[in-house]
Design a protein around this motif. Structure first.
Motif, PDB file in Angstrom:
ATOM      1  N   THR A  39       0.818  -1.209   0.000  1.00  0.00           N
ATOM      2  CA  THR A  39       0.000   0.000   0.000  1.00  0.00           C
ATOM      3  C   THR A  39       0.855   1.264   0.000  1.00  0.00           C
ATOM      4  O   THR A  39       0.327   2.359  -0.028  1.00  0.00           O
ATOM      5  N   ALA A  40       2.171   1.119   0.081  1.00  0.00           N
ATOM      6  CA  ALA A  40       3.038   2.301   0.110  1.00  0.00           C
ATOM      7  C   ALA A  40       4.456   1.928  -0.306  1.00  0.00           C
ATOM      8  O   ALA A  40       4.869   0.772  -0.188  1.00  0.00           O
ATOM      9  N   GLY A  41       5.172   2.952  -0.776  1.00  0.00           N
ATOM     10  CA  GLY A  41       6.527   2.731  -1.271  1.00  0.00           C
ATOM     11  C   GLY A  41       7.504   2.268  -0.200  1.00  0.00           C
ATOM     12  O   GLY A  41       8.472   1.566  -0.475  1.00  0.00           O
ATOM     13  N   MET A  42       7.250   2.674   1.057  1.00  0.00           N
ATOM     14  CA  MET A  42       8.227   2.369   2.108  1.00  0.00           C
ATOM     15  C   MET A  42       8.231   0.899   2.522  1.00  0.00           C
ATOM     16  O   MET A  42       9.144   0.448   3.193  1.00  0.00           O
ATOM     17  N   GLN A  43       7.174   0.166   2.112  1.00  0.00           N
ATOM     18  CA  GLN A  43       7.052  -1.197   2.636  1.00  0.00           C
ATOM     19  C   GLN A  43       8.255  -2.091   2.342  1.00  0.00           C
ATOM     20  O   GLN A  43       8.686  -2.837   3.197  1.00  0.00           O
ATOM     21  N   LEU A  71      -1.789  -0.583  -3.914  1.00  0.00           N
ATOM     22  CA  LEU A  71      -3.230  -0.813  -4.013  1.00  0.00           C
ATOM     23  C   LEU A  71      -3.863  -0.726  -2.633  1.00  0.00           C
ATOM     24  O   LEU A  71      -3.410  -1.361  -1.696  1.00  0.00           O
ATOM     25  N   ARG A  72      -4.876   0.116  -2.526  1.00  0.00           N
ATOM     26  CA  ARG A  72      -5.600   0.264  -1.254  1.00  0.00           C
ATOM     27  C   ARG A  72      -7.084   0.071  -1.520  1.00  0.00           C
ATOM     28  O   ARG A  72      -7.609   0.627  -2.482  1.00  0.00           O
ATOM     29  N   THR A  73      -7.746  -0.702  -0.659  1.00  0.00           N
ATOM     30  CA  THR A  73      -9.183  -0.901  -0.886  1.00  0.00           C
ATOM     31  C   THR A  73     -10.035  -0.228   0.176  1.00  0.00           C
ATOM     32  O   THR A  73     -11.244  -0.380   0.174  1.00  0.00           O
ATOM     33  N   GLU A  89       0.134   4.725  -8.539  1.00  0.00           N
ATOM     34  CA  GLU A  89       1.591   4.678  -8.557  1.00  0.00           C
ATOM     35  C   GLU A  89       2.103   5.717  -7.573  1.00  0.00           C
ATOM     36  O   GLU A  89       1.689   6.872  -7.625  1.00  0.00           O
ATOM     37  N   MET A  90       3.003   5.284  -6.699  1.00  0.00           N
ATOM     38  CA  MET A  90       3.490   6.203  -5.684  1.00  0.00           C
ATOM     39  C   MET A  90       4.960   6.550  -5.918  1.00  0.00           C
ATOM     40  O   MET A  90       5.825   5.685  -5.936  1.00  0.00           O
ATOM     41  N   LEU A  91       5.206   7.856  -6.128  1.00  0.00           N
ATOM     42  CA  LEU A  91       6.577   8.322  -6.284  1.00  0.00           C
ATOM     43  C   LEU A  91       7.142   8.570  -4.889  1.00  0.00           C
ATOM     44  O   LEU A  91       6.492   9.226  -4.079  1.00  0.00           O
ATOM     45  N   PHE A 169       0.415  12.088  11.163  1.00  0.00           N
ATOM     46  CA  PHE A 169       1.285  11.102  11.795  1.00  0.00           C
ATOM     47  C   PHE A 169       1.088   9.831  11.008  1.00  0.00           C
ATOM     48  O   PHE A 169      -0.033   9.435  10.739  1.00  0.00           O
ATOM     49  N   TRP A 170       2.204   9.206  10.577  1.00  0.00           N
ATOM     50  CA  TRP A 170       2.033   8.062   9.688  1.00  0.00           C
ATOM     51  C   TRP A 170       2.582   6.783  10.287  1.00  0.00           C
ATOM     52  O   TRP A 170       3.603   6.784  10.964  1.00  0.00           O
ATOM     53  N   GLY A 171       1.878   5.707   9.987  1.00  0.00           N
ATOM     54  CA  GLY A 171       2.378   4.384  10.294  1.00  0.00           C
ATOM     55  C   GLY A 171       1.958   3.920  11.668  1.00  0.00           C
ATOM     56  O   GLY A 171       1.271   4.628  12.394  1.00  0.00           O
ATOM     57  N   TRP A 193       1.619  15.337  -1.784  1.00  0.00           N
ATOM     58  CA  TRP A 193       2.864  14.696  -1.357  1.00  0.00           C
ATOM     59  C   TRP A 193       2.885  14.577   0.163  1.00  0.00           C
ATOM     60  O   TRP A 193       2.622  15.548   0.871  1.00  0.00           O
ATOM     61  N   ASN A 194       3.194  13.384   0.621  1.00  0.00           N
ATOM     62  CA  ASN A 194       3.254  13.136   2.055  1.00  0.00           C
ATOM     63  C   ASN A 194       4.708  12.854   2.442  1.00  0.00           C
ATOM     64  O   ASN A 194       5.297  11.896   1.971  1.00  0.00           O
ATOM     65  N   LEU A 195       5.282  13.727   3.277  1.00  0.00           N
ATOM     66  CA  LEU A 195       6.661  13.510   3.730  1.00  0.00           C
ATOM     67  C   LEU A 195       6.590  12.936   5.141  1.00  0.00           C
ATOM     68  O   LEU A 195       6.050  13.577   6.041  1.00  0.00           O
ATOM     69  N   VAL A 196       7.096  11.720   5.307  1.00  0.00           N
ATOM     70  CA  VAL A 196       7.041  11.087   6.624  1.00  0.00           C
ATOM     71  C   VAL A 196       8.433  11.116   7.239  1.00  0.00           C
ATOM     72  O   VAL A 196       9.414  10.733   6.599  1.00  0.00           O
ATOM     73  N   PHE A 197       8.486  11.577   8.486  1.00  0.00           N
ATOM     74  CA  PHE A 197       9.770  11.628   9.197  1.00  0.00           C
ATOM     75  C   PHE A 197       9.779  10.508  10.229  1.00  0.00           C
ATOM     76  O   PHE A 197       9.293  10.673  11.346  1.00  0.00           O
ATOM     77  N   ILE A 216      13.614   8.799   6.338  1.00  0.00           N
ATOM     78  CA  ILE A 216      12.734   9.612   5.489  1.00  0.00           C
ATOM     79  C   ILE A 216      11.937   8.680   4.588  1.00  0.00           C
ATOM     80  O   ILE A 216      12.487   7.738   4.011  1.00  0.00           O
ATOM     81  N   ASP A 217      10.644   8.950   4.492  1.00  0.00           N
ATOM     82  CA  ASP A 217       9.772   8.146   3.630  1.00  0.00           C
ATOM     83  C   ASP A 217       8.779   9.105   3.017  1.00  0.00           C
ATOM     84  O   ASP A 217       7.968   9.692   3.722  1.00  0.00           O
ATOM     85  N   THR A 218       8.867   9.332   1.719  1.00  0.00           N
ATOM     86  CA  THR A 218       7.879  10.232   1.127  1.00  0.00           C
ATOM     87  C   THR A 218       7.043   9.488   0.088  1.00  0.00           C
ATOM     88  O   THR A 218       7.493   8.489  -0.475  1.00  0.00           O
ATOM     89  N   GLY A 219       5.839   9.965  -0.120  1.00  0.00           N
ATOM     90  CA  GLY A 219       4.960   9.328  -1.092  1.00  0.00           C
ATOM     91  C   GLY A 219       4.106  10.366  -1.798  1.00  0.00           C
ATOM     92  O   GLY A 219       3.477  11.208  -1.155  1.00  0.00           O
ATOM     93  N   MET A 220       4.122  10.311  -3.130  1.00  0.00           N
ATOM     94  CA  MET A 220       3.317  11.254  -3.911  1.00  0.00           C
ATOM     95  C   MET A 220       2.591  10.453  -4.989  1.00  0.00           C
ATOM     96  O   MET A 220       3.222   9.705  -5.746  1.00  0.00           O
TER      97      MET A 220
END
Ligand code: SER
Length: 593
Positions: A39-43, A71-73, A89-91, A169-171, A193-197, A216-220
């Motif tokens: 569901t995210a690039g950082m996985q 993919l998120r449902t 698609e997550m950049l 707050f993410w994760g 764009w979501n920048l996760v610290f 650092i984990d970002t997703g756009m």
């Protein structure tokens, strides 16, 4: 700028800044049973954040950049509007014990405003305002660092929105893992764009401890970025969707436009899922694929698709995306065969449903199909109402629209997510990281489920004298339970404390939980609570807590289970929120620890 150009610019921008380009991982996560799908690039990088794996050894760098198939449902019912999707698609750019907030924020701003030339006037950002009251009692401080960095880039207070834990707050993904405050960039009011610290590790008991190294984990989302960059009114008018949409003949009216978007989103997701080796089935990721395909077929029917239409649409998806994702070209044959087989299977089910509809129509004197009947077709045979409506109209019938609305609302809790995982009458959230996948999560849901029964009775114990409280809904995820009931006012802190104490007392007593089949009438006579009384069959299952005889038990409810064997298994029960869910309906959220 075309989406192809956006992908290229993004990868090159971060490559120039020392990031190693890493290909997208599979939609089916490897070595991570805590999530069903990616569901995210950082996985794919989770273990680099904790230090368990060495990024230098694997990538030759402490920073990476990727474009991740995701993919998120969780929002599947929203797909069809202007902005919701399942597959996207997550950049993302990632740092493991390397750079932190300053570089991450500055580069994102440079990419948006210089590289893509989007005017700063159109942008604003959000930052984490801190959380003084986490479940574990820990205080998480305001992200003052990020605020200072944004200010140094020229953003005034009016451009920096401070938000709480829900938004900034993410994760972690799954039960435990890296997490931290976020900062989001918005363009024209749309979050892109979501920048996760990542600075904490969230343990399974929900306590946060500092990570050994900051991450650092970002997703756009590429689709939203394309919408902004191409000045498109919605994501569906970008080059990522337009050719697909144009190839589907449809009228420019609301229900058809919605159906087209659903079909296009779902077929895109299905193509990528099948390419990653997932087959339609009734469990796990296979179920998500089945659901996407069947919904695509159903909505295709609304649009009068002939049988091969989905296949030709899948071929178009392959053609459009194969350059960047060669796997879908390699798996072309598999993709087309799986879609065709699932389509055949589903048509058989539809035929059965059609026969049912014919019977319903033949038995009618008046030319009206009741809401309940239409709902039955929807629930049992997957008939979209649009389809029932059309078929009925062809035969000179009408659907009782307000009756349908009532039935739909009444059954919404259990029909949600296709009643795919029914725990008694309680809706269970499915999809992405909230899907009940691992045994751990099923165990958690089961404990929350029994806690819901205790809560239901405790609410009656405390409020019952003042007004007849009535259950209106229930929803359980591995993280929390949610219980809705009719009550005319806000609960006082004392009442909430009383309810919480009663539940905890019943848990401490380690009461046994019994289940027995009996007649519905008998069960109701013995005081068993029922959520949707009239929908139960004549023989029902009753769960009684504290005594096998429902009339003597503390809690008794008509319910399909499953439940824990003894209440002691539930753990500590905590109410985290009480609020209004709609007029006259209160909503309680609670957790077990
Ligand atoms: N993990 C964060 C997200 O999914 C940023 O990549 O939004």
């Amino acid at each position: 700028m075309t989406s192809g150009e956006l992908r290229k610019r993004f990868l090159e921008f971060f490559e120039k800044r020392g990031h190693k380009i890493v290909p997208s991982s599979s939609l089916l996560p490897e070595d991570d049973s805590s999530v069903l799908l990616t569901t995210a690039g950082m996985q794919q990088f989770k273990l680099y954040y904790t230090g368990a794996k060495d990024p230098v050894k694997d990538f030759g760098a402490r920073r990476t950049v990727s474009i991740q198939k995701s993919l998120r449902t969780s929002d599947i019912d929203e797909v069809g509007d202007e902005s919701h999707l399942t597959f996207f698609e997550m950049l993302g750019n990632f740092g493991f014990g390397d750079y932190f907030k300053e570089d991450a924020i500055k580069w994102s701003w440079e990419f948006i405003t210089k590289e893509l030339g989007i005017s700063p006037e159109r942008c604003h950002v959000s930052v984490f305002k801190g959380d003084p009251s986490t479940n574990s009692g820990q205080v998480v401080p305001e992200d003052t660092e990020s605020i200072a960095i944004w200010k140094s880039l020229g953003l005034g207070d009016d451009k920096i929105k401070k938000c709480g834990r829900e938004d900034n707050f993410w994760g972690p993904t799954g039960d435990e893992g890296p997490c931290g405050p976020t900062s989001e960039i918005y363009v024209d009011g749309v979050e892109i764009w979501n920048l996760v610290f990542n600075q904490y590790y969230c343990r399974a008991d929900k306590n946060l401890e500092p990570l050994k190294q900051n991450g650092i984990d970002t997703g756009m989302g590429l689709e939203r970025l394309a919408m902004i960059s191409q000045d498109a009114p919605t994501i569906f008018e970008t080059d990522l969707f337009e050719p697909l949409i144009q190839s589907i003949p449809h009228k420019d009216i609301e229900n058809e436009a919605r159906a087209v978007r659903i079909v296009v989103d779902h077929i895109r997701g299905s193509v990528f899922l099948i390419a990653d080796g997932i087959l339609p089935s009734n469990i796990g990721a296979g179920y998500i694929l089945r659901r996407l395909l069947r919904r695509a077929i159903r909505y295709g029917k609304v649009l009068d698709f002939d049988k091969n239409f989905l296949i030709s649409l899948a071929e178009k998806v392959i053609k459009m995306y194969k350059e960047f994702y060669p796997e879908i070209s390699i798996k072309r044959e598999d993709i087309l065969t799986v879609i065709q087989k699932e389509e055949e299977k589903f048509y058989k089910t539809l035929e059965k449903g059609l026969k049912e509809l014919e019977k319903t129509l033949a038995a009618k004197k008046e030319k009206i199909i009741s809401g309940e009947d239409a709902f039955h077709l929807y629930e049992s045979y997957g008939f979209p109402t649009e389809l029932t409506r059309e078929l009925a109209e062809e035969r000179g019938f009408n659907i009782d629209e307000s009756g349908w609305e009532t039935s739909f609302k009444k059954h919404r809790e259990i029909s949600r997510a296709g009643a795919e995982k029914k725990f008694g009458g309680h809706g269970i959230a499915t999809g992405d990281r909230r899907q009940a996948t691992s045994f751990k999560e099923i165990d958690k849901i089961t404990r929350l489920h029994t806690a819901t029964h205790l809560l239901h009775q405790a609410i009656h114990d405390v409020l019952g004298n003042e007004a007849e409280v009535q259950q209106r809904g229930s929803d359980i995820t591995p993280e929390r339970l949610r219980f809705d009931f009719a009550f005319p006012r806000k609960l006082t802190p004392e009442e909430l404390k009383k309810i919480e104490n009663i539940v905890n007392k019943k848990i401490k007593l380690d009461l046994p939980v019994f289940s027995a089949k009996m007649s519905k009438e008998g069960a109701i006579r013995m005081g068993a609570r029922a959520f949707l009384k009239d929908k139960y069959p004549n023989e029902v299952n009753v769960y009684s807590i504290g005594d096998p005889d429902p009339s003597k038990a503390y809690s008794k409810e008509l319910c399909g289970g499953p439940h824990v064997a003894r209440t002691g298994e539930i753990g500590e029960f905590k109410i985290i929120k009480e609020e209004s869910s709609s007029a006259g309906i209160r909503r309680i959220r609670a957790v077990v620890e």
